[in-house]
Enzyme design. Structure first.
Site, PDB file in Angstrom:
ATOM      1  CD  GLU A 213       5.881  -8.576   7.785  1.00  0.00           C
ATOM      2  OE1 GLU A 213       6.493  -9.345   8.553  1.00  0.00           O
ATOM      3  OE2 GLU A 213       4.724  -8.760   7.427  1.00  0.00           O
TER       4      GLU A 213
ATOM      5  CD  GLU B 184       1.865  -8.395   3.109  1.00  0.00           C
ATOM      6  OE1 GLU B 184       1.403  -8.670   4.248  1.00  0.00           O
ATOM      7  OE2 GLU B 184       2.876  -8.925   2.627  1.00  0.00           O
TER       8      GLU B 184
END
Length: 692
Positions: A255, A329
């Site tokens: 991220e 995800e």
């Protein structure tokens, strides 16, 4: 205490659970071998001299053959299984392969054949080791072909010169198990992983450097990453697909698009992996709103989401045309924070989105397939819009529950994935469910005041100004990572305390060891009653969890992080006690001056009781109605925090943490308790609220 530590006796119990499946598998083969040998001996006896001496010789020969076979079997078991603790884990590696995961077209190929990643996330550090096999077998029975897991730096290197890759943290054994069962692996080594952990899985000792800039090319951070990767990466290199192992891809950081403070950083991490021998596909993973800014050249860009829409699809195609699409995800649920509700995602909504992803020819990884538990103090915290710490349960409303139970999501996914597995591939049968049990209520019968336990802590440490947890000279000069810290000084009058937001995160305040009030982020002032002479002013400060994401990671120091004003003047002359509540501290309390539970015990304090298990221990759930806020320890192991604030009302207690007979339970309670602890057969995670 951030991770469960096992002694040798527990290791033996864990080992027994791990080898039981292998023994069951081999039982039929052994039975067949004995049957064939019996037929051989019978045939020999019939063809031999039928005189009494001949029969006797034949019978003696049969006995010798059977004895030899039994001896071989015993030797094999001793070598194969009892050598488990002396030998390195078997990697399950096969011959070297030439073609790994390929991303040169719109469809993944693996070993030259079309391949769709049907993945699921399981964190080995959140699942008791004896249950690793159970959880991965349930994953395979759901139709999943790829295991994804994060690697927590904070647990593997708790101190600068201490590395832990053993027992519960044996990453090589976890990957080997995946290979043995036939699962591919995508590994996420960090260094930052988020994973909703304290400081996103970064070790807190990094914050001892006042100039530290986490997740950048700051020299102190780069040096620490290199030291860590020098230990970690050589352990996983042999498990790569092209070397015959199960690892088909490696994620670069995590991220970074939402952080993006240093353009050189991601290139450094990529090269740090490749220079140490990583040759499989590299990928990055970012939220849909930061997808464009989180990549690095030479790595496939993957996305994280809970809802798929046309904007996300167009953005993915524009950034990486003619490349495979991977939802790294897909969030099957969400985590919970104290004072909130238990988040759930309706099963129909979840399977509808996953079906949509797969029908578009995309690959998917379920985060989480099985969440497990944030045992000890490993939970993270939210900071946006305000600070909220995560609960100990990491159930996540995942397809496999916190205790490994099947949910409606599991069955819907199994049906869906069966349609997307290759033709001729049969999904394994669903493994038998492990049932939870309830036990008799444990009555606390002994009490130990916090003040009487201070002599068993590390310290005390003396300083003029308050020192934050990370910079205390504790744990071999690595500071304190988790738990509570007690700061004491003296005053000679009453007045007003002003914290200036320098309490991280909650402080119980005492005068002469009598509770007078609370300081926290929303309560910055507290009146101190008048009194005569010199009095002791105490602050019991709890680290409720460092934030796990966002741009304020550098500001996550805990304890008293600055001056506390008393009548406008900074307090000085502190005596500080480190209460990280590690296993060695809890075990040392056996020598403490425990007393029979009085009618009105003092708080904060430790309360001891016993729970009796009559047979082989089953999973159970600890419930503490009438208690306020604190920590539960079973046989010295830190289960996690409880808080009447909710939503979580029970703590998951895995069967392997118990043993037949008497088990010790210790409760650290801050303010109130009813002195009974219940053990329920089912969890209570609180009132539910659907995710928006």
């Amino acid at each position: 205490m951030a991770v469960v530590a096992y002694n040798r006796d527990t290791d033996l119990k864990n080992y027994a659970g791990e080898v039981q499946w292998n023994l069951k598998l081999s039982r039929k083969r052994r039975s067949k071998a004995f049957t064939e040998e019996a037929h051989f001996c019978l045939k020999q006896s019939r063809g031999s001299n039928s005189s009494p001496m001949g029969v006797l010789r034949t019978r003696n020969k049969q006995k010798r053959i059977h004895a030899f076979i039994c001896l071989c079997i015993v030797c094999f078991i001793l070598y194969k299984y009892l050598g488990f603790f002396q030998s390195p884990p078997q990697t399950g590696l096969k011959k070297t392969r030439k073609m790994g995961l390929n991303t040169n077209s719109s469809q993944f190929t693996l070993d030259g054949k079309p391949f769709c990643i049907l993945g699921g996330s399981v964190h080995y550090f959140r699942v008791p080791r004896p249950y690793w096999r159970d959880r991965l077998m349930k994953m395979m029975a759901c139709g999943i072909n790829t295991l994804t897991t994060y690697v927590p730096w904070s647990l593997h290197q708790p101190e600068k010169d201490v590395f832990n890759f053993h027992t519960q943290l044996d990453l090589e054994a976890f990957i080997s198990l995946a290979a043995e069962l036939g699962l591919w692996v995508i590994l996420c080594p960090g260094p930052y992983i988020s994973a909703d952990m304290d400081l996103g899985g970064l070790p807190s000792w990094l914050l001892r450097d006042g100039s530290m800039r986490l997740r950048t090319t700051h020299p102190g951070f780069i040096q620490a990453v290199n030291t860590y990767f020098d230990k970690l990466i050589p352990k996983v290199v042999p498990f790569q697909f092209t070397k015959g192992g199960p690892v088909i891809a490696m994620q670069v950081e995590n991220e970074y698009g939402s952080f993006a403070k240093d353009q050189r950083y991601m290139l450094f991490i990529k090269e740090a992996l490749q220079s140490r021998g990583i040759s499989e596909v590299l990928l990055t993973s970012d939220n849909s709103n930061s997808f464009k800014s989180g990549g690095v050249d030479g790595a496939l860009r993957a996305v994280k989401l809970q809802k798929l829409n046309q904007r996300i699809i167009q953005e993915m195609n524009s950034v990486k045309p003619n490349k495979p699409s991977l939802v790294m995800e897909y969030w099957t649920g969400w985590y919970d924070t104290w004072g909130d509700l238990h988040h759930v995602l309706p099963p129909e909504d979840m399977v509808s989105t996953v079906r949509n992803i797969l029908r578009r020819g995309m690959s998917v990884n379920l985060y989480m397939f099985h969440g497990g538990s944030s045992f000890g103090f490993m939970n993270g915290a939210d900071s946006d819009p305000s600070y909220k710490a995560l609960v100990s349960s990491y159930d996540y409303d995942a397809p496999l529950s916190e205790a490994g139970g099947y949910t409606a999501k599991y069955y819907l996914l199994r049906d869906l994935f069966s349609q997307f597995n290759p033709k001729g591939h049969r999904i394994p049968d669903i493994p038998k469910l492990r049932y939870s049990d309830s036990y008799e209520t444990a009555v606390m019968y002994q009490h130990l005041s916090l003040w009487d336990a201070l002599s068993f802590t590390e310290g005390p440490f003396m300083s003029s100004k308050p020192v934050n947890m990370e910079n205390l000279p504790a744990n071999n000069g690595n500071g304190q990572s988790y738990g509570y810290t007690l700061y004491e000084t003296t005053i000679t009058s009453g007045g007003m305390l002003q914290s200036g937001d320098n309490v991280r995160d909650r402080a119980l305040v005492f005068v002469d060891r009598k509770y007078i009030g609370l300081l926290k982020r929303q309560i910055l002032e507290l009146a101190v009653p008048d009194g005569k002479g010199v009095r002791t002013l105490s602050f019991l400060v709890e680290n409720c969890g460092r934030v796990h994401q966002g741009k304020d990671l550098d500001k996550q120091r805990k304890g008293l992080v600055g001056d506390i004003l008393f009548n406008g003047t900074p307090l000085r002359g502190f005596t500080t006690y480190s209460l990280d509540m590690k296993l060695n501290f809890i075990e040392s309390l056996i020598e403490a001056p425990w007393k029979n539970l009085p009618e009105s015990p003092s708080f904060p304090g430790f309360f001891m009781g016993r729970v009796f298990v009559y047979s082989y221990p089953s999973d159970t759930f600890v419930k503490l109605p009438g208690w306020g806020k604190g920590v539960v320890f079973i046989n010295g192991l830190n289960l996690g925090r409880y808080w009447s604030l909710g939503p979580q009302q029970t703590l998951y207690l895995p069967g392997p943490f118990l043993h037949s007979g008497i088990n010790q339970i210790i409760i650290f309670e801050e303010k109130e308790g009813d002195y009974n602890v219940q053990f329920e057969g089912s969890p209570d995670l609180g009132m539910e609220a659907e995710i928006d």
